[in-house]
Design a protein around this motif. Sequence first.
Motif, PDB file in Angstrom:
ATOM      1  N   LYS A   1      48.566  41.434  42.750  1.00 26.90           N
ATOM      2  CA  LYS A   1      49.769  40.595  42.759  1.00 26.90           C
ATOM      3  C   LYS A   1      49.448  39.244  42.125  1.00 26.90           C
ATOM      4  O   LYS A   1      48.342  38.728  42.259  1.00 26.90           O
ATOM      5  CB  LYS A   1      50.278  40.385  44.184  1.00 26.90           C
TER       6      LYS A   1
ATOM      7  N   GLU B   1      53.814  33.856  45.942  1.00 26.07           N
ATOM      8  CA  GLU B   1      53.708  35.037  45.110  1.00 26.07           C
ATOM      9  C   GLU B   1      54.661  34.836  43.947  1.00 26.07           C
ATOM     10  O   GLU B   1      55.731  34.259  44.091  1.00 26.07           O
ATOM     11  CB  GLU B   1      54.085  36.271  45.922  1.00 26.07           C
TER      12      GLU B   1
ATOM     13  N   LYS C   1      45.565  36.301  39.959  1.00 28.31           N
ATOM     14  CA  LYS C   1      45.892  37.627  40.447  1.00 28.31           C
ATOM     15  C   LYS C   1      44.955  37.962  41.600  1.00 28.31           C
ATOM     16  O   LYS C   1      43.748  37.737  41.515  1.00 28.31           O
ATOM     17  CB  LYS C   1      45.735  38.653  39.329  1.00 28.31           C
TER      18      LYS C   1
END
Length: 51
Positions: A26, A41, A22
Amino acid sequence: MESYTYQELVRDIHIGHEIEFKYKGKLYITLNVQEGFGLAESNKYCTCVLQ
């Protein structure tokens, strides 16, 4: 949580481990792709390839 060094991260990526982490709220994942290593991502296509 146990300490995880940069050297361990590099080793794990080079031996084929996919790493989830993370950053700024995100979720990202490293990927093994034909051209080298990728970074994406979570739930999105690979955004870059590192050779």
